[in-house]
Design a protein around this motif. Structure first.
Motif, mmCIF file in Angstrom:
data_model
loop_
_atom_site.group_PDB
_atom_site.id
_atom_site.type_symbol
_atom_site.label_atom_id
_atom_site.label_comp_id
_atom_site.label_asym_id
_atom_site.label_seq_id
_atom_site.Cartn_x
_atom_site.Cartn_y
_atom_site.Cartn_z
ATOM 1 N N ILE A 20 8.087 8.976 12.534
ATOM 2 C CA ILE A 20 8.926 7.780 12.357
ATOM 3 C C ILE A 20 8.072 6.593 11.925
ATOM 4 O O ILE A 20 8.452 5.831 11.026
ATOM 5 C CB ILE A 20 9.706 7.483 13.653
ATOM 6 N N ALA A 21 6.882 6.427 12.519
ATOM 7 C CA ALA A 21 5.991 5.329 12.139
ATOM 8 C C ALA A 21 5.522 5.486 10.700
ATOM 9 O O ALA A 21 5.436 4.504 9.947
ATOM 10 C CB ALA A 21 4.797 5.271 13.087
ATOM 11 N N PHE A 22 5.231 6.703 10.280
ATOM 12 C CA PHE A 22 4.816 6.952 8.898
ATOM 13 C C PHE A 22 5.947 6.662 7.922
ATOM 14 O O PHE A 22 5.731 6.037 6.870
ATOM 15 C CB PHE A 22 4.340 8.398 8.750
ATOM 16 N N LEU A 26 6.034 3.795 4.908
ATOM 17 C CA LEU A 26 6.381 4.085 3.510
ATOM 18 C C LEU A 26 7.476 3.153 3.011
ATOM 19 O O LEU A 26 7.388 2.608 1.901
ATOM 20 C CB LEU A 26 6.849 5.534 3.365
ATOM 21 N N LYS A 27 8.512 2.968 3.811
ATOM 22 C CA LYS A 27 9.644 2.135 3.388
ATOM 23 C C LYS A 27 9.296 0.662 3.324
ATOM 24 O O LYS A 27 9.870 -0.084 2.534
ATOM 25 C CB LYS A 27 10.833 2.347 4.319
ATOM 26 N N PHE A 31 1.824 1.247 1.520
ATOM 27 C CA PHE A 31 0.965 2.062 0.666
ATOM 28 C C PHE A 31 1.142 1.732 -0.811
ATOM 29 O O PHE A 31 0.788 2.530 -1.676
ATOM 30 C CB PHE A 31 1.260 3.548 0.890
ATOM 31 N N GLU A 32 1.643 0.558 -1.128
ATOM 32 C CA GLU A 32 1.904 0.197 -2.517
ATOM 33 C C GLU A 32 0.624 -0.085 -3.305
ATOM 34 O O GLU A 32 0.465 0.352 -4.411
ATOM 35 C CB GLU A 32 2.825 -1.020 -2.584
ATOM 36 N N ASP A 33 -0.305 -0.856 -2.751
ATOM 37 C CA ASP A 33 -1.500 -1.270 -3.472
ATOM 38 C C ASP A 33 -2.733 -0.772 -2.734
ATOM 39 O O ASP A 33 -3.357 -1.493 -1.973
ATOM 40 C CB ASP A 33 -1.525 -2.802 -3.595
#
Length: 67
Positions: A20-22, A26-27, A31-33
């Protein structure tokens, strides 16, 4: 063997919390940049003022004091 009755559900519960934390990370764009912070340290800021060198005790003792 009796300990497995408690350990297996605890392991599954902790794994579910990690999943759930992962998914939340992501949402929310964590982890975009991935390369931005790693490359940012390599380039100087153009608008940042230059840092003054620190005076050491030796440099202070060499310069005469004015009274």
């Amino acid at each position: 063997m009796e300990g497995l009755i408690y350990l297996i559900p605890a392991a599954l519960f902790l794994g579910l919390i990690g999943l759930i934390a992962f998914m939340w990370a992501l949402k929310s764009g964590q982890f975009e940049d991935l390369d931005g912070a790693a490359e940012r340290i390599l380039f100087d800021d153009e608008n940042a003022p230059a840092a003054k060198p620190l005076e050491t005790d030796e440099a202070k003792s060499r310069t005469p004091r004015r009274s």
